[in-house]
Design a protein around this motif. Structure first.
Motif, PDB file in Angstrom:
ATOM      1  N   MET A  98      71.943  92.773   8.680  1.00 57.67           N
ATOM      2  CA  MET A  98      70.704  92.554   9.358  1.00 57.67           C
ATOM      3  C   MET A  98      70.204  91.139   9.193  1.00 57.67           C
ATOM      4  SD  MET A  98      69.089  94.907  10.844  1.00 57.67           S
ATOM      5  CE  MET A  98      68.123  96.227  10.943  1.00 57.67           C
ATOM      6  N   SER A  99      70.364  90.707   8.026  1.00 56.61           N
ATOM      7  CA  SER A  99      69.892  89.367   7.706  1.00 56.61           C
ATOM      8  C   SER A  99      70.649  88.330   8.530  1.00 56.61           C
ATOM      9  CB  SER A  99      70.069  89.162   6.213  1.00 56.61           C
ATOM     10  OG  SER A  99      70.169  87.848   5.893  1.00 56.61           O
ATOM     11  N   ALA A 100      71.913  88.558   8.775  1.00 51.68           N
ATOM     12  CA  ALA A 100      72.703  87.627   9.573  1.00 51.68           C
ATOM     13  C   ALA A 100      72.208  87.622  11.000  1.00 51.68           C
ATOM     14  CB  ALA A 100      74.166  88.008   9.516  1.00 51.68           C
ATOM     15  N   ARG A 101      71.843  88.823  11.506  1.00 46.91           N
ATOM     16  CA  ARG A 101      71.309  88.886  12.870  1.00 46.91           C
ATOM     17  C   ARG A 101      69.988  88.136  12.973  1.00 46.91           C
ATOM     18  NH1 ARG A 101      72.400  94.764  15.519  1.00 46.91           N
ATOM     19  NH2 ARG A 101      74.651  94.608  15.477  1.00 46.91           N
ATOM     20  N   ARG A 102      69.141  88.335  11.973  1.00 50.11           N
ATOM     21  CA  ARG A 102      67.858  87.622  11.986  1.00 50.11           C
ATOM     22  C   ARG A 102      68.087  86.113  11.957  1.00 50.11           C
ATOM     23  NH1 ARG A 102      64.899  90.250   7.336  1.00 50.11           N
ATOM     24  NH2 ARG A 102      65.508  92.298   7.970  1.00 50.11           N
ATOM     25  N   ASP A 103      68.984  85.687  11.105  1.00 47.92           N
ATOM     26  CA  ASP A 103      69.282  84.254  11.004  1.00 47.92           C
ATOM     27  C   ASP A 103      69.840  83.735  12.322  1.00 47.92           C
ATOM     28  OD1 ASP A 103      68.413  84.234   8.410  1.00 47.92           O
ATOM     29  OD2 ASP A 103      70.437  84.369   7.538  1.00 47.92           O
ATOM     30  N   LEU A 104      70.716  84.527  12.949  1.00 48.31           N
ATOM     31  CA  LEU A 104      71.285  84.132  14.233  1.00 48.31           C
ATOM     32  C   LEU A 104      70.214  84.075  15.300  1.00 48.31           C
ATOM     33  CD1 LEU A 104      73.815  83.446  15.827  1.00 48.31           C
ATOM     34  CD2 LEU A 104      74.143  85.880  16.234  1.00 48.31           C
ATOM     35  N   ARG A 105      69.343  85.100  15.327  1.00 47.27           N
ATOM     36  CA  ARG A 105      68.263  85.136  16.306  1.00 47.27           C
ATOM     37  C   ARG A 105      67.309  83.950  16.092  1.00 47.27           C
ATOM     38  NH1 ARG A 105      66.012  90.848  16.998  1.00 47.27           N
ATOM     39  NH2 ARG A 105      68.059  91.103  17.876  1.00 47.27           N
ATOM     40  N   ALA A 106      66.983  83.623  14.882  1.00 47.70           N
ATOM     41  CA  ALA A 106      66.108  82.492  14.567  1.00 47.70           C
ATOM     42  C   ALA A 106      66.767  81.182  14.991  1.00 47.70           C
ATOM     43  CB  ALA A 106      65.778  82.475  13.081  1.00 47.70           C
ATOM     44  N   ALA A 107      68.073  81.081  14.741  1.00 45.92           N
ATOM     45  CA  ALA A 107      68.792  79.869  15.135  1.00 45.92           C
ATOM     46  C   ALA A 107      68.806  79.724  16.652  1.00 45.92           C
ATOM     47  CB  ALA A 107      70.196  79.888  14.578  1.00 45.92           C
ATOM     48  N   LEU A 108      69.000  80.851  17.385  1.00 41.98           N
ATOM     49  CA  LEU A 108      68.992  80.810  18.847  1.00 41.98           C
ATOM     50  C   LEU A 108      67.612  80.412  19.390  1.00 41.98           C
ATOM     51  CD1 LEU A 108      71.159  83.952  19.758  1.00 41.98           C
ATOM     52  CD2 LEU A 108      71.744  81.544  20.089  1.00 41.98           C
ATOM     53  N   GLU A 109      66.563  80.966  18.773  1.00 39.03           N
ATOM     54  CA  GLU A 109      65.212  80.618  19.210  1.00 39.03           C
ATOM     55  C   GLU A 109      64.928  79.141  18.931  1.00 39.03           C
ATOM     56  OE1 GLU A 109      62.503  83.300  17.347  1.00 39.03           O
ATOM     57  OE2 GLU A 109      63.249  85.038  18.468  1.00 39.03           O
ATOM     58  N   GLU A 110      65.375  78.670  17.778  1.00 39.82           N
ATOM     59  CA  GLU A 110      65.167  77.256  17.446  1.00 39.82           C
ATOM     60  C   GLU A 110      65.946  76.373  18.408  1.00 39.82           C
ATOM     61  OE1 GLU A 110      65.863  74.230  13.696  1.00 39.82           O
ATOM     62  OE2 GLU A 110      65.857  76.377  13.320  1.00 39.82           O
ATOM     63  N   THR A 111      67.162  76.795  18.756  1.00 32.66           N
ATOM     64  CA  THR A 111      67.972  76.039  19.706  1.00 32.66           C
ATOM     65  C   THR A 111      67.295  76.018  21.069  1.00 32.66           C
ATOM     66  OG1 THR A 111      69.958  76.713  18.529  1.00 32.66           O
ATOM     67  CG2 THR A 111      70.270  75.857  20.731  1.00 32.66           C
ATOM     68  N   ALA A 112      66.755  77.143  21.513  1.00 33.30           N
ATOM     69  CA  ALA A 112      66.066  77.213  22.808  1.00 33.30           C
ATOM     70  C   ALA A 112      64.837  76.317  22.802  1.00 33.30           C
ATOM     71  CB  ALA A 112      65.691  78.659  23.120  1.00 33.30           C
ATOM     72  N   ALA A 113      64.103  76.303  21.683  1.00 32.13           N
ATOM     73  CA  ALA A 113      62.915  75.451  21.581  1.00 32.13           C
ATOM     74  C   ALA A 113      63.309  73.981  21.633  1.00 32.13           C
ATOM     75  CB  ALA A 113      62.151  75.760  20.298  1.00 32.13           C
ATOM     76  N   LEU A 114      64.397  73.652  20.946  1.00 33.59           N
ATOM     77  CA  LEU A 114      64.872  72.264  20.969  1.00 33.59           C
ATOM     78  C   LEU A 114      65.330  71.858  22.367  1.00 33.59           C
ATOM     79  CD1 LEU A 114      66.773  72.033  17.558  1.00 33.59           C
ATOM     80  CD2 LEU A 114      64.632  70.877  18.183  1.00 33.59           C
ATOM     81  N   ARG A 115      65.973  72.790  23.089  1.00 33.13           N
ATOM     82  CA  ARG A 115      66.411  72.495  24.467  1.00 33.13           C
ATOM     83  C   ARG A 115      65.206  72.269  25.375  1.00 33.13           C
ATOM     84  NH1 ARG A 115      71.557  76.588  25.319  1.00 33.13           N
ATOM     85  NH2 ARG A 115      72.970  75.332  24.075  1.00 33.13           N
ATOM     86  N   ARG A 116      64.143  73.101  25.219  1.00 29.18           N
ATOM     87  CA  ARG A 116      62.928  72.902  26.025  1.00 29.18           C
ATOM     88  C   ARG A 116      62.301  71.543  25.707  1.00 29.18           C
ATOM     89  NH1 ARG A 116      62.318  78.420  24.766  1.00 29.18           N
ATOM     90  NH2 ARG A 116      60.917  77.930  23.038  1.00 29.18           N
ATOM     91  N   GLN A 117      62.263  71.220  24.422  1.00 29.57           N
ATOM     92  CA  GLN A 117      61.688  69.933  24.015  1.00 29.57           C
ATOM     93  C   GLN A 117      62.510  68.779  24.586  1.00 29.57           C
ATOM     94  OE1 GLN A 117      61.364  69.465  19.780  1.00 29.57           O
ATOM     95  NE2 GLN A 117      60.393  67.448  19.931  1.00 29.57           N
ATOM     96  N   LEU A 118      63.855  68.922  24.548  1.00 27.85           N
ATOM     97  CA  LEU A 118      64.735  67.898  25.090  1.00 27.85           C
ATOM     98  C   LEU A 118      64.529  67.758  26.596  1.00 27.85           C
ATOM     99  CD1 LEU A 118      67.056  65.885  24.660  1.00 27.85           C
ATOM    100  CD2 LEU A 118      68.650  67.769  25.029  1.00 27.85           C
ATOM    101  N   ALA A 119      64.396  68.877  27.301  1.00 27.33           N
ATOM    102  CA  ALA A 119      64.167  68.838  28.745  1.00 27.33           C
ATOM    103  C   ALA A 119      62.837  68.149  29.058  1.00 27.33           C
ATOM    104  CB  ALA A 119      64.191  70.256  29.318  1.00 27.33           C
ATOM    105  N   ALA A 120      61.798  68.446  28.284  1.00 29.80           N
ATOM    106  CA  ALA A 120      60.500  67.812  28.502  1.00 29.80           C
ATOM    107  C   ALA A 120      60.582  66.303  28.241  1.00 29.80           C
ATOM    108  CB  ALA A 120      59.445  68.455  27.604  1.00 29.80           C
TER     109      ALA A 120
END
Length: 145
Positions: free
Chosen positions: A1-23
C-alpha cells in the motif's frame, strides 16, 4: 500500500510540475512575443527617425540653395536699377547731414532716486489698520495708547 501511495504522490507531483512547466512556457512565449512586437515598434520608430533626419538635411540644403539664389537675384536687381552705385550708398545717410534741421536737444535724464527708508513694524501695522478699517486718522490719534 505504501508503494502505491508513494507512486500516486509521485504522479501527482509530476503532474503539478508539468502544469507549472506549461504555465512557465506560456509566460515565456508571451514575453518573447511582446519582445518581438516591441522590437518591431522600436525598429519602426528608429526607421522613422532616420527618415525624418534625412528629410531635414535635404530641406536645409534646399533652403540654403534658395537663399543663395535669392541673394544672386537681389544683386542682379540692384545692378539693373543702379542701387549698387557708390553715390547711392553715400546718400543713404543724407538725413543725418541735413543743415536745415535744427539741432535736436538731448533728453534730460532724471537723477537716480534714493531708496525709501524701510518702515518699522509699528508703521506697517498702522498702515494695515488704516487700510483695513478705513478709519479716520484723527480718530486714531485721539484714541488712548
Amino acid at each position: 500500500m505504501s508503494a502505491r501511495r508513494d507512486l500516486r504522490a509521485a504522479l501527482e507531483e509530476t503532474a503539478a510540475l508539468r502544469r507549472q512547466l506549461a504555465a512557465e512556457r506560456a509566460a515565456l512565449e508571451d514575453a518573447e512575443s511582446r519582445l518581438a512586437i516591441g522590437g518591431r515598434q522600436y525598429s519602426d520608430a528608429s526607421d522613422r527617425i532616420v527618415r525624418q533626419a534625412t528629410e531635414l538635411c535635404e530641406l536645409r540644403a534646399e533652403l540654403a540653395s534658395t537663399q543663395r539664389q535669392l541673394a544672386a537675384t537681389q544683386r542682379q536687381l540692384d545692378d539693373a536699377t543702379g542701387m549698387d552705385d557708390p553715390a547711392v550708398e553715400a546718400g543713404a545717410q543724407w538725413q543725418s547731414r541735413r543743415e536745415d534741421l535744427p539741432a535736436v536737444p538731448q533728453p534730460i535724464t532724471p537723477a537716480p532716486r534714493r531708496p525709501l527708508p524701510r518702515r518699522t513694524s509699528a508703521e506697517t501695522a498702522a498702515r494695515r489698520l488704516l487700510a483695513s478699517t478705513e478709519a479716520d486718522l484723527d480718530d486714531l490719534m485721539s484714541r488712548p495708547a
